[in-house]
Design an enzyme around this catalytic site. Structure first.
Site, mmCIF file in Angstrom:
data_model
loop_
_atom_site.group_PDB
_atom_site.id
_atom_site.type_symbol
_atom_site.label_atom_id
_atom_site.label_comp_id
_atom_site.label_asym_id
_atom_site.label_seq_id
_atom_site.Cartn_x
_atom_site.Cartn_y
_atom_site.Cartn_z
ATOM 1 N N ARG A 50 43.968 35.831 39.085
ATOM 2 C CA ARG A 50 43.056 36.595 38.233
ATOM 3 C C ARG A 50 43.216 38.087 38.519
ATOM 4 O O ARG A 50 43.671 38.489 39.599
ATOM 5 C CB ARG A 50 41.616 36.168 38.448
ATOM 6 C CG ARG A 50 41.038 36.559 39.778
ATOM 7 C CD ARG A 50 39.785 35.744 40.150
ATOM 8 N NE ARG A 50 38.749 35.793 39.164
ATOM 9 C CZ ARG A 50 38.416 34.765 38.355
ATOM 10 N NH1 ARG A 50 39.056 33.631 38.447
ATOM 11 N NH2 ARG A 50 37.457 34.872 37.475
ATOM 12 N N ALA A 95 51.126 37.539 40.082
ATOM 13 C CA ALA A 95 50.038 38.193 40.802
ATOM 14 C C ALA A 95 49.024 38.822 39.852
ATOM 15 O O ALA A 95 49.209 38.823 38.635
ATOM 16 C CB ALA A 95 50.614 39.234 41.739
ATOM 17 N N HIS A 96 47.981 39.397 40.440
ATOM 18 C CA HIS A 96 46.875 39.967 39.655
ATOM 19 C C HIS A 96 47.333 41.111 38.760
ATOM 20 O O HIS A 96 48.143 41.925 39.131
ATOM 21 C CB HIS A 96 45.716 40.430 40.540
ATOM 22 C CG HIS A 96 46.069 41.296 41.683
ATOM 23 N ND1 HIS A 96 45.120 41.814 42.538
ATOM 24 C CD2 HIS A 96 47.253 41.722 42.155
ATOM 25 C CE1 HIS A 96 45.713 42.522 43.451
ATOM 26 N NE2 HIS A 96 46.991 42.483 43.268
ATOM 27 N N ASN A 97 46.763 41.137 37.558
ATOM 28 C CA ASN A 97 46.972 42.216 36.599
ATOM 29 C C ASN A 97 48.392 42.296 36.054
ATOM 30 O O ASN A 97 48.758 43.280 35.421
ATOM 31 C CB ASN A 97 46.570 43.572 37.200
ATOM 32 C CG ASN A 97 45.074 43.664 37.446
ATOM 33 O OD1 ASN A 97 44.590 43.255 38.492
ATOM 34 N ND2 ASN A 97 44.340 44.157 36.472
#
Lengths: 348, 348, 348
Positions: free
Chosen positions: B219, B240-242
């Site tokens: 997330r 991974a995030h973003n």
């Protein structure tokens, strides 16, 4: 679990020197011993550790003769290392004494469960599943429709086996392993998107295969992805659709094998190795960790590097890779020297 | 499942030559045929295999003319390959005929489940979850609070979707995939320990995304990690995030993409590729297996190596890497020759 | 969840400039703002974004003086970045308000569950498990027999912890992580097959450890695999049997550490790093993504490459690797020039 020196000596047919009532509840290494545990002395190089050993009981070979007093109880046996292995197996078997079908599991009415099962809570056994005798299925495992499981198989908590796969005798499948998910097959269309190619084959694990935690073995597009007898796969490995892994091949963690590649028997691959699709790796091949294979590999080759090369060749080249700045400097100097020589000759 | 030649010919609008009652229960390749199965001949290069083919039924193109007798029943169709694809899809759809909400599942009272659902036993549907029509959620899946799921989505056994994520129409998520776990964000403190940075964003999968077994998509710290329409992710991939992955990009197993990197549409990455954080990879980029990217990548680049370089450049350099011991030897000889020349000149 | 400007200003002890009743339900970045959300301006470099910002509320530092009208409600605080962090933690704590033991879970009669637990449906808590206070175990998690869990631990949906492992205070374990599966230990036999070496040790996670999604930490053969205080492991990492990871070491996704290797404190490893077995990596070591370690590593080293070398040395060598075709060409030219010189000398 606690065992007395007497119980251990009885089990190992050993001779007690010291307190027969002292109890241990774990094992420790003689060079890193812990009070209340059992330790062992097998390699004479480690003999000097025994005099300060904090373990309560120490297994030693029959021919061991102490040079100083030892505080622990000794148990003398024919072969301390083999006795240790027997004890490890005994302790291990106690860990695995689960039995029965726990009430919160789901077993389809059409499934045929063999004798002496363990089926943990929240496990799901689909339609027409057949399991052999002494199969242990830990909680939260998923066994899809029509899966066939042999005798003495252990499936740990939360492993997932998709429909129609076949699991041989004595296989061990660890938590989070996924057997039989769809192969990665997509056909490109004219607009740049992809159509899924249905993956209607299955996965066959032959007997004595061990599958590590969170390892994935994809089902074949057609036919079977086959893991032959005695193969040991570590954790987080990817085996793609229609791959075949030969008997007694051992593969370390995080290695990936792409679609339709055939691996021979008795190979050993290190961790994080990558093998592309549609290759043949012959028997007895050794591949070092992180190597990236680029073509077929002949029997008993030893490979290293990405792209991979024969082990010795890569190592030699890498020696010079480290020296590349010096080599470049040498070349630079050579250019200057030649220039000087040329000028000298002209001058002459 | 068993089908007769008659049933298959009817479905494919094909013409039967041979026994219309013969039945098959599986498929096999013409060069690796299995009795009792259906095989197919599409590529004329494989024609010679048809005369020894053990399959019971063989799909052939209308224009196929046998040169010798064939034991199998033939079904002649317009395009054997496309007919095969139709059959595969038919068989595949039979596999996926699950329906209903199994009694041992948990569905929150506040969840809104669309028409024609399948929710397997031991699946958990959290508060305020909304699912579209014909959503299939296999056993032991976890759908966290507030998750929104579109139409015709399939979530296989044991996939986990954390709270607040969004899953588009026709997505397929395989077993063990984890959508929406916390991004890996920690702020160092003065004593060398780390404080967790709360990860309060979510993951958005647009439509037609496929997520492989045990793949993880974290997330966002804030906002969303976005997997655009038509992306296909193989097994054991880390997003991974973003991160943002552009539409119709296809990524092979065990590749990892670090935080906040943006990937364009229509890219193709091999297995075990590594892409660091905060980069832009433009559209149409191809990255070979095990490559390690080190900076932004321009449209339609083809990269190879770790650290990665343009494909041709890496290949050329690698040719000389293999020859480094010889090159070093040549340099060594040049040094000697220059020394000789120098001495000769002096002597003159 | 929705908060008004008034509620947020009260919580942050900030001053409202604008509409105190406007409400927000999410956060967005000032350079990528979304209507109805809260944004923040901390870095003065981003000041120009504030005039077009679509967010409903913007956190700013007390000393911020607008140069143009701003449509959003401002909340002035001492330190906008720290206030944001406080808000993130607040929102995060709302996400984690689960409590109670859900009816469809299984808790062994011999388990001791601490105060204020959350145990989700389909979770399995084995015999003699002990948990501390405020432990949250999400649905479908597996806690094997005799596992000890400290205070304030969070275990997300579907994590698996094998028997006898120990989890320290404030640990966070994400979905699909497998703690305590068997180490990969097999002894070869004379016929080429392998005998399993029983793995009777356990895994110990000390306090404040975070384990990413689908990461695997294997149990020790004997003794413990130990993850020390404050270690942060990303997703899909493999930690083999008897490894020890020092306190506050941080490891990125898909890295693998083989058996018995000891990692010091305060190390940082990039993604897809490979570390073989039986090595010592001292404290403060930094290893770049995809590096392959080949031997012990001294304190504070910075390594790169596969096989790994000191960071600067690898980078220098790689510069020349890229130029290898040119270097080879130069060498070739040097050979010709020397040949010419030799001929010239002869001619003289």
């Amino acid at each position: 679990m606690e065992f007395s020196a007497q119980q251990i000596a009885d089990f190992l047919h050993g001779e007690i020197i010291g307190d027969r009532d002292v109890k241990v509840n774990n094992l420790s290494k003689i060079d890193d011993s812990i009070p209340g545990t059992l330790s062992f002395l097998s390699n004479p190089k480690y003999s000097h550790f025994i005099y300060d050993c904090k373990a309560a009981i120490i297994l030693v070979n029959n021919d061991f003769v102490p040079e100083k007093p030892i505080s622990a109880t000794l148990i003398k046996v024919e072969n301390a290392y083999q006795s240790l292995a027997s004890l490890l197996q005994l302790v291990d078997s106690f860990k695995k004494n689960k039995s029965g079908i726990e009430p919160l599991s789901y077993v389809s009415a059409s499934a045929e469960i063999g004798a002496e099962p363990y089926i943990g809570a929240f496990s799901y056994i689909g339609d027409n599943v057949k399991t052999g005798k002494s199969v242990k299925i830990y909680p939260q495992s998923y066994i899809g429709d029509n899966v066939k499981i042999g005798d003495d198989v252990t499936i740990y908590a939360g492993a997932k086996i998709y429909a129609n796969c076949v699991i041989g005798d004595r296989c061990v499948i660890h938590s989070g392993a996924v057997i039989g998910a769809d192969g990665f097959g997509f056909a490109p269309t004219e607009d740049g998107s992809y159509n899924k190619i249905p993956q209607i084959g299955n996965v066959v694990l032959e007997s004595d295969v061990e599958i590590g935690a969170n390892t994935t073995v994809d089902r074949a597009t057609m036919g079977s992805t086959i893991i032959h007898k005695g193969v040991k796969l570590d954790n987080l490995i990817q085996i793609a659709h229609n791959v075949e892994v030969g008997s007694n091949t051992v593969i370390a963690a995080q290695t990936g094998i792409a679609g339709s590649t055939k691996i021979g028997p008795n190979c050993m691959f290190g961790g994080q190795v990558g093998i592309p699709g549609h290759l043949h790796i012959e028997k007895g091949v050794k591949i070092s960790a992180q190597a990236g294979i680029t073509g077929n590999v002949k029997e008993n080759s030893i490979l290293l590097g990405s792209p991979a090369m024969p082990h010795m060749q890569f190592s030699k080249s890498y020696v010079y890779f480290k020296k590349l700045p010096e080599l470049a400097n040498t070349i630079n100097n050579l250019q200057k020297e030649i220039e000087q020589l040329r000028n000298q000759i002209k001058a002459d």
